[in-house]
Motif scaffolding. Structure first.
Motif, mmCIF file in Angstrom:
data_model
loop_
_atom_site.group_PDB
_atom_site.id
_atom_site.type_symbol
_atom_site.label_atom_id
_atom_site.label_comp_id
_atom_site.label_asym_id
_atom_site.label_seq_id
_atom_site.Cartn_x
_atom_site.Cartn_y
_atom_site.Cartn_z
ATOM 1 N N ASP A 1 -5.988 -5.069 -3.074
ATOM 2 C CA ASP A 1 -5.638 -5.138 -4.501
ATOM 3 C C ASP A 1 -5.975 -3.846 -5.241
ATOM 4 N N ALA A 2 -7.176 -3.311 -5.005
ATOM 5 C CA ALA A 2 -7.596 -2.114 -5.743
ATOM 6 C C ALA A 2 -6.659 -0.940 -5.425
ATOM 7 N N ASN A 3 -6.228 -0.858 -4.179
ATOM 8 C CA ASN A 3 -5.332 0.247 -3.793
ATOM 9 C C ASN A 3 -3.948 0.064 -4.404
ATOM 10 N N ARG A 4 -3.524 -1.175 -4.446
ATOM 11 C CA ARG A 4 -2.207 -1.445 -5.046
ATOM 12 C C ARG A 4 -2.227 -1.141 -6.538
ATOM 13 N N GLU A 5 -3.356 -1.424 -7.146
ATOM 14 C CA GLU A 5 -3.523 -1.129 -8.565
ATOM 15 C C GLU A 5 -3.418 0.387 -8.799
ATOM 16 N N LEU A 6 -4.117 1.129 -7.951
ATOM 17 C CA LEU A 6 -4.075 2.595 -8.042
ATOM 18 C C LEU A 6 -2.642 3.083 -7.817
ATOM 19 N N TYR A 7 -1.969 2.476 -6.837
ATOM 20 C CA TYR A 7 -0.569 2.828 -6.566
ATOM 21 C C TYR A 7 0.279 2.631 -7.837
ATOM 22 N N ARG A 8 0.063 1.493 -8.496
ATOM 23 C CA ARG A 8 0.866 1.206 -9.700
ATOM 24 C C ARG A 8 0.635 2.243 -10.798
ATOM 25 N N LYS A 9 -0.581 2.764 -10.855
ATOM 26 C CA LYS A 9 -0.862 3.802 -11.859
ATOM 27 C C LYS A 9 -0.015 5.052 -11.591
ATOM 28 N N TYR A 10 0.051 5.421 -10.316
ATOM 29 C CA TYR A 10 0.888 6.582 -9.962
ATOM 30 C C TYR A 10 2.364 6.286 -10.219
ATOM 31 N N LYS A 11 2.773 5.066 -9.843
ATOM 32 C CA LYS A 11 4.190 4.719 -9.990
ATOM 33 C C LYS A 11 4.602 4.794 -11.469
ATOM 34 N N ALA A 12 3.679 4.379 -12.333
ATOM 35 C CA ALA A 12 3.983 4.407 -13.767
ATOM 36 C C ALA A 12 4.316 5.837 -14.216
ATOM 37 N N LEU A 13 3.692 6.818 -13.599
ATOM 38 C CA LEU A 13 3.962 8.217 -13.975
ATOM 39 C C LEU A 13 5.414 8.607 -13.675
ATOM 40 N N THR A 14 6.002 7.966 -12.657
ATOM 41 C CA THR A 14 7.370 8.353 -12.268
ATOM 42 C C THR A 14 8.403 7.785 -13.239
ATOM 43 N N GLU A 15 7.973 6.794 -14.025
ATOM 44 C CA GLU A 15 8.954 6.123 -14.880
ATOM 45 C C GLU A 15 9.488 7.005 -16.005
ATOM 46 N N ASP A 16 8.814 8.118 -16.254
ATOM 47 C CA ASP A 16 9.304 9.079 -17.262
ATOM 48 C C ASP A 16 10.509 9.866 -16.753
ATOM 49 N N TYR A 17 10.731 9.829 -15.452
ATOM 50 C CA TYR A 17 11.755 10.721 -14.882
ATOM 51 C C TYR A 17 13.002 9.946 -14.509
ATOM 52 N N LYS A 18 14.103 10.283 -15.170
ATOM 53 C CA LYS A 18 15.373 9.601 -14.930
ATOM 54 C C LYS A 18 15.924 10.041 -13.574
ATOM 55 N N GLY A 19 16.510 9.090 -12.860
ATOM 56 C CA GLY A 19 17.133 9.445 -11.584
ATOM 57 C C GLY A 19 16.130 9.714 -10.478
ATOM 58 N N PHE A 20 14.890 9.246 -10.679
ATOM 59 C CA PHE A 20 13.852 9.471 -9.668
ATOM 60 C C PHE A 20 13.558 8.148 -8.956
ATOM 61 N N TYR A 21 13.667 8.142 -7.622
ATOM 62 C CA TYR A 21 13.518 6.894 -6.863
ATOM 63 C C TYR A 21 12.482 7.053 -5.763
ATOM 64 N N LEU A 22 11.634 6.032 -5.643
ATOM 65 C CA LEU A 22 10.620 6.020 -4.582
ATOM 66 C C LEU A 22 11.119 5.133 -3.454
ATOM 67 N N LEU A 23 11.119 5.668 -2.253
ATOM 68 C CA LEU A 23 11.617 4.901 -1.110
ATOM 69 C C LEU A 23 10.797 5.278 0.118
ATOM 70 N N GLY A 24 10.363 4.274 0.870
ATOM 71 C CA GLY A 24 9.712 4.605 2.139
ATOM 72 C C GLY A 24 8.312 4.058 2.251
ATOM 73 N N ARG A 25 7.801 4.161 3.468
ATOM 74 C CA ARG A 25 6.482 3.618 3.792
ATOM 75 C C ARG A 25 5.391 4.247 2.939
ATOM 76 N N LEU A 26 5.513 5.546 2.718
ATOM 77 C CA LEU A 26 4.501 6.246 1.928
ATOM 78 C C LEU A 26 4.761 6.062 0.443
ATOM 79 N N ALA A 27 5.985 6.322 0.037
ATOM 80 C CA ALA A 27 6.306 6.323 -1.396
ATOM 81 C C ALA A 27 6.129 4.942 -2.017
ATOM 82 N N GLU A 28 6.290 3.886 -1.210
ATOM 83 C CA GLU A 28 6.138 2.530 -1.744
ATOM 84 C C GLU A 28 4.791 1.921 -1.384
ATOM 85 N N TYR A 29 3.980 2.676 -0.648
ATOM 86 C CA TYR A 29 2.656 2.217 -0.219
ATOM 87 C C TYR A 29 2.773 0.839 0.421
#
Ligand code: FAD
Ligand code: UDP
Length: 384
Positions: A333-361
């Protein structure tokens, strides 16, 4: 010049690139920091001519017709039922633990009795996660569960994760359930194969398209920049789609701290003998510091090659040091929470997509990753 940029030439990046180039008529740039394509599926002949998987044994297994069909455009397959054994004392026992294993570890009468009980309890052909089996109220079933826990899961999981089975996500140990049948195969999927000529030629064909350019030895940090909701490629604003398949924390300089991963040290050895262990994979579930030994000639169909090459896998905690590779997200849970914090940073960027084992944790197999890539490409094309 490029409509789409994809970071990472693993299965996620390669499938997305091909689909967008071919069906979306997009000019795609694939950026890969390693000196080769294929990501963790990469294979190559070693100096003795034995085909090795540089990042550990990879078997393509799937029930998904769409994925199988798509990848079949780029390769023929060497199909086989992948089997794994565990070395327990002097015995090599089938894993996942199944009714054959039961008969190897208990004398006949007891094994028959326990086997019938398991069938009555769960049904023939069922697959029961070890952590579920341990909860069974019947002392006989619990005895089997205890055997499996002690001899298959405990030490191996301690080595792989540095934690006990009960401390890690049940999703992980649930990947290798106790199987109530006489099927010795590691996976249950309809298709279990490796590409007939290897994974790398399959990736080469997939990326061989007039609208795809691949830059290996290129870290995305050297050509891409992110600032105030804008993406820059080589200093110019980039307004196309960007699909990122690397680790998300690295993209933002690990500003909230590193996402935890497990890594592996692969130690290869070539031996002048026809066979080292006679099996493609032997798991060391009660002894040794490594988790498993893979003997490649039994995995790739090169059975008649002279000599043999093996690899031992030593797990360790990823620190981010130069040369280390993050292989496994740690699903807590704690790691997923940290992941979500990083993911939130990407939401400012239009046309930016996270895909994959690493990018989606996440903990994806090749087929799941390929399917997600096909679906993302469909979505991007539909949005045009
Ligand atoms: P990757 O294959 O990791 O590709 C990501 C790529 O992005 C890498 O090449 C990386 O170098 C590149 N990259 C990252 N950051 C940057 C950057 N900043 N700039 C440029 N490039 C970058 N799955 C199965 O189905 N069957 C198996 O038998 C199997 N065995 C496995 C064994 C091991 C030891 C491991 C670790 C995994 C195994 N898997 C298996 C899982 C499989 O490897 C993954 O599902 C698959 O590789 C995921 O593909 P991906 O494209 O998401 O990631
Ligand atoms: N596992 C184990 N003993 C085994 C095989 C697997 O304890 O002999 C556990 C271990 O925790 C492992 C998990 O089950 O991480 C999932 O195994 P799988 O083979 O799916 O792992 P992979 O290396 O493919 O990710």
């Amino acid at each position: 010049m490029f409509d789409t940029i994809i970071v990472g030439a693993g299965i996620a990046g390669a499938v997305t690139a091909r689909k967008l180039a071919e069906e979306g008529n997009r000019n795609v740039l694939v950026i890969e920091r390693r000196n080769h394509i294929g990501g963790n599926c990469y294979d190559c002949p070693d100096e003795h001519g034995i085909l090795i998987h540089a990042y550990g044994p990879h078997i393509f297994h799937t029930d998904n017709e769409r994925v199988r069909e798509y990848l079949s455009r780029f390769t023929e397959w060497y199909d086989f039922g992948h089997e794994v054994v565990a070395k327990v004392g002097e015995k090599l026992i089938p894993v996942p633990f199944n009714l054959n294993t039961l008969h190897m570890v208990y004398e006949e009468e007891k094994a028959d009795r326990l086997g019938k009980k398991l069938i009555a309890e769960y049904g023939e052909g069922s697959r029961v996660p070890i952590m579920k089996l341990r909860e069974n109220a019947d002392p006989d079933v619990r005895e089997i569960a205890e055997y499996v826990y002690q001899n298959v899961f405990l030490r191996y999981t301690m080595k792989q994760w540095g934690q006990k089975p009960e401390e890690i996500s049940p999703e992980v140990t649930g990947r290798v359930p106790v199987v109530i049948s006489y099927d010795n195969r590691y996976f249950k999927d309809k298709y279990q194969s490796v590409p007939a000529d290897g994974f790398t030629p399959m990736f080469e064909k997939m990326l061989d398209h007039e609208r795809i350019e691949v830059w290996t030895n290129t870290d995305c940090a050297d050509v891409l920049a992110f600032a105030e909701g804008k993406i820059y490629f080589q200093g110019e604003e980039f307004t196309g789609d960007l699909v990122y398949t690397g680790a998300i924390d690295e993209l933002f300089d690990c500003r909230f701290g590193r996402l935890p991963y497990r890594s592996l040290d692969f130690r290869f050895e070539h031996l002048d003998t026809d066979s080292y262990q006679g099996h493609s994979v032997v798991n060391y579930t009660v002894s040794e510091d490594f988790t498993r030994i893979t003997e490649f000639k039994f995995l790739t169909g090169q059975k008649d090659a002279d000599g043999t090459t093996i690899v031992r896998e030593y797990p360790f905690a990823y620190t981010g040091a130069e040369g280390e590779i993050p292989y496994y997200a740690i699903l807590e849970d704690a790691n997923r929470e940290l992941y979500r914090k990083y993911k939130a940073l990407t939401e400012d960027y239009k046309g930016f997509y996270l895909l994959g084992r690493l990018a989606e944790y996440q903990y994806y197999n090749i087929d799941a990753m390929a399917l997600k890539a096909l679906e993302l490409a469909d979505r991007l094309m539909a949005a045009e």
